[in-house]
Enzyme design. Structure first.
Site, short mmCIF file in Angstrom:
data_model
loop_
_atom_site.label_atom_id
_atom_site.label_comp_id
_atom_site.label_asym_id
_atom_site.label_seq_id
_atom_site.Cartn_x
_atom_site.Cartn_y
_atom_site.Cartn_z
CB THR A 101 -82.41 -117.25 -10.69
OG1 THR A 101 -81.68 -118.30 -11.33
CG2 THR A 101 -83.88 -117.41 -10.99
CB SER A 140 -82.41 -120.09 -19.47
OG SER A 140 -81.87 -120.54 -18.24
CG ASN A 142 -79.13 -121.55 -16.46
OD1 ASN A 142 -79.18 -120.85 -15.46
ND2 ASN A 142 -79.64 -122.76 -16.50
CB THR A 188 -30.91 -100.74 -9.52
OG1 THR A 188 -29.53 -100.59 -9.22
CG2 THR A 188 -31.18 -100.24 -10.94
CG HIS A 189 -30.78 -103.86 -5.90
ND1 HIS A 189 -31.19 -105.13 -5.57
CD2 HIS A 189 -30.24 -103.96 -7.14
CE1 HIS A 189 -30.90 -105.96 -6.55
NE2 HIS A 189 -30.32 -105.27 -7.52
CB SER A 319 -51.43 -83.38 8.46
OG SER A 319 -51.39 -83.66 9.84
CE LYS A 325 -47.03 -85.17 6.64
NZ LYS A 325 -47.61 -86.08 5.65
CD GLU A 332 -51.17 -91.05 0.33
OE1 GLU A 332 -50.15 -90.75 1.00
OE2 GLU A 332 -52.29 -90.52 0.54
#
Length: 468
Positions: A101, A140, A142, A188-189, A319, A325, A332
Site C-alpha cells: 500500500t 486497489s 490488492n 567423474t567423482h 591478489s 596472480k 566467482e
C-alpha cells in the site's frame, strides 16, 4: 504553501510536506514508519506500476469514469516518468506496509501532483486531481500490486535475462565448435574417467542453457493472466463492467504480450503461485550456472598446480600481495549471484504461503526478490559472456597429456580382456608408473595393432550420432 512546505491532510490528520517533492502525506508517513533497509523500489517495478496507471487512466476516460483533462494529465505525467523523470520521488523502503500500500500510494501521489502541475495547479490540490479518486479510480493495492509484479517480471525477462541467455548460448556454441577436435580426460567423482571432447562439454552447456530458457518462458506464461479489475477483494467493486478487459488490452499493447483478464479475479489476487513458479525456474537455472562456473574454475585452475586445461581471460589483478596472480573472478561472481537468487527463491516461497483469506500481504517482498533475481541473473550472464566465455582459450597439449595418461583408458579394454583383467592392468600401471599400453604389450594381452585400434582417443571420445 507555508514557506518551503505545503500542508496535506489524510484520514489520520495533517502534515507538512516539503514543497519541492511530488509525493504526498501517505508516502511521508511510510518513510517515517519504515526506515528499514534503504532499498528503494527497482526501476523496472516502478515502470510496471506507471504502465498500469497510464492504462487505467486511458481506460477510465474511455469508459466515462474520469474527465478527459485529468486523464490526459495523468497519462502525460506517466509518460514523463517512463522517460526517466521524477525517479527520485519513489522513496518507500522495500520492507513496508503489507501488500504494498505504501509504494502504491507513493505512485498515486507522484502522478497526481505532476498532473496538477500540468494542469496549472499547485501540488497538493487534490480536489482537482486526487491520488485516490482519480489516479486510483477503480483500483486497489490488492489488484494493482500483483499485476505490477507480473508486468515487472515480464519486462525484466525481455529486457535483461532472455538477451543475456541468448548471448551466453551463442558464446558457448562458438567455443564448442572451436574446441571440438580437442580430446581431454573425463572426470567423474573428481577422478579419472574415459576421454571426452572439450567441445562437447561446451555443447552440453549450451543445451543446458537452452533448456533453462525454455522452462522459464513456459513458467512466465502464467504471468499473462491479470487480476486487475478485481479491486479490493476480487469482486470488481467500483469498477466499470468493461474496465478489466480494456485495461488488459492496453497493457498488452504497451508491453507486447498476450495479456488478458484472469478467469477468476479473486484467485489471481490470492495466489502467488505464478511468481513461485517463475522463481523456481530461476533457481533451477542458478543451480546449473553454479555448476558451470565451478567447472570453469576447475578447468582453469593452476597455472602450475591445477588442471589448466583452459585459460579464462584475465580481467583484473588477483591478489593484493602475490604479484602476477589472476583469478577466475567472473566465475566467482556468477556463483555468488546464483546463491543470492536461491535465497530469494526461498524467501518468495515462504512469502507466497503467508497470505490469509482474500489477500497476501507479503507482496512487496515477492515483487523485489523476483524482479531483482531476474535482473541480477541477466546482468551476471551478460557479464560472464562478454568478459569470460567469449575469450576462453584451450591448452591443447595439456588436455591431450591428461587424456593419454588417464588410467580410465583401461575401460576400453573391458570387452577385449575382461573387466577383472583390465583392473589388474590399471593397478599395475599405478604401482609401476608404466603406461597401460606398455603393460598390455608386455603381458601379451593384445598385439600392437589391436591395442592401437582400441585405445584410439579420437574414437573413444566421439559421441553417438544422435547426440551431435
Amino acid at each position: 504553501m507555508v514557506n518551503n512546505y505545503r500542508i496535506e491532510q489524510d484520514s489520520m490528520g495533517s502534515k507538512e510536506i516539503p514543497a519541492s517533492v511530488y509525493y504526498g502525506i501517505q508516502t511521508l508517513r511510510a518513510t517515517e514508519n519504515f526506515p528499514i533497509s534503504g532499498i528503494k523500489p527497482l526501476a523496472t517495478y516502478v515502470d510496471a506500476c506507471i504502465l498500469i496507471k497510464k492504462a487505467t487512466a486511458i481506460a477510465n476516460r474511455e469508459l466515462g469514469c474520469i474527465n478527459q483533462d485529468i486523464s490526459q494529465a495523468i497519462v502525460q505525467a506517466a509518460d514523463e516518468i517512463l522517460e526517466g523523470s521524477l525517479r527520485d520521488q519513489f522513496v518507500v523502503d522495500v520492507y513496508q506496509a503489507g501488500a504494498g500500500t505504501s509504494h502504491h500510494m507513493n505512485v498515486n501521489e507522484v502522478l497526481a501532483n505532476r498532473a496538477l502541475e500540468i494542469l496549472g495547479e499547485e501540488k497538493g490540490n487534490y480536489k482537482r486531481v486526487s491520488p485516490n479518486d482519480h489516479v486510483n479510480y477503480g483500483q486497489s493495492t490488492n489488484d494493482v500490486i500483483p499485476t505490477a509484479i507480473r508486468i515487472g517480471a515480464l519486462l525484466a525477462l525481455d529486457q535483461t535475462l532472455y538477451p543475456a541467455l541468448d548471448k551466453a548460448i551463442a558464446s558457448v556454441q562458438q567455443k564448442a565448435e572451436e574446441f571440438q577436435d580437442i580430446v581431454k580426460s573425463g572426470r567423474t567423482h573428481m577422478q579419472d574417467a574415459v576421454p571426452v571432447r572439450l567441445g562437447e562439454g561446451f555443447k552440453a552447456w549450451s543445451q543446458i542453457l537452452m533448456e533453462h530458457k525454455r522452462r522459464i518462458e513456459a513458467a512466465a506464461q502464467d504471468l499473462y493472466q491479470l487480476g486487475l479489475g478485481g479491486s479490493a477483494t476480487g469482486t470488481g467493486l467500483n469498477t466499470h463492467p468493461n474496465y478489466r478487459h480494456r485495461v488488459a488490452e492496453l497493457l498488452a499493447e504497451s508491453i507486447g504480450k498476450p495479456l488478458q483478464p484472469a478467469p477468476h479475479l479473486m484467485a489471481a489476487m490470492q495466489s502467488m503461485s505464478p511468481f513461485v513458479s517463475v522463481s523456481g525456474s530461476l533457481r533451477n537455472l542458478a543451480q546449473d550456472l553454479v555448476k558451470i562456473s565451478h567447472d570453469l574454475r576447475l578447468m582453469d585452475s593452476g597455472p602450475q598446480t591445477g588442471f589448466k586445461e583452459i585459460q579464462l581471460p584475465a580481467v583484473q589483478p588477483g591478489s593484493s600481495i602475490m604479484p602476477g596472480k589472476y583469478n577466475p573472478v567472473m566465475a566467482e561472481m556468477t556463483s555468488m549471484v546464483c546463491f543470492q537468487v536461491m535465497g530469494y527463491d526461498t524467501a518468495i516461497a515462504f512469502a507466497a504461503q503467508a497470505g490469509q483469506l482474500e489477500l497476501n500481504v507479503m507482496m512487496p517482498l515477492i515483487a523485489y526478490d523476483l524482479i531483482h533475481s531476474i535482473e541480477i541473473l541477466g546482468n551476471t550472464i551478460d557479464s560472464l559472456s562478454k568478459r569470460c566465455l567469449a575469450g576462453i582459450t584451450a591448452r591443447r597439449d595439456r588436455c591431450l597429456a591428461y587424456a593419454e595418461g588417464s588410467l580410465a583408458l583401461v575401460t576400453a579394454l573391458n570387452t577385449h580382456i575382461g573387466y577383472l583383467k583390465a583392473a589388474e592392468v590399471a593397478k599395475k600401471s599405478l604401482e609401476t608408473d608404466k603406461s597401460i599400453r606398455a603393460i598390455v604389450l608386455e603381458e601379451g594381452l593384445m598385439d600392437e595393432n589391436q591395442l592401437a585400434a582400441v585405445l584410439d582417443l579420437e574414437k573413444m571420445s566421439n559421441l553417438p550420432e544422435s547426440n551431435n
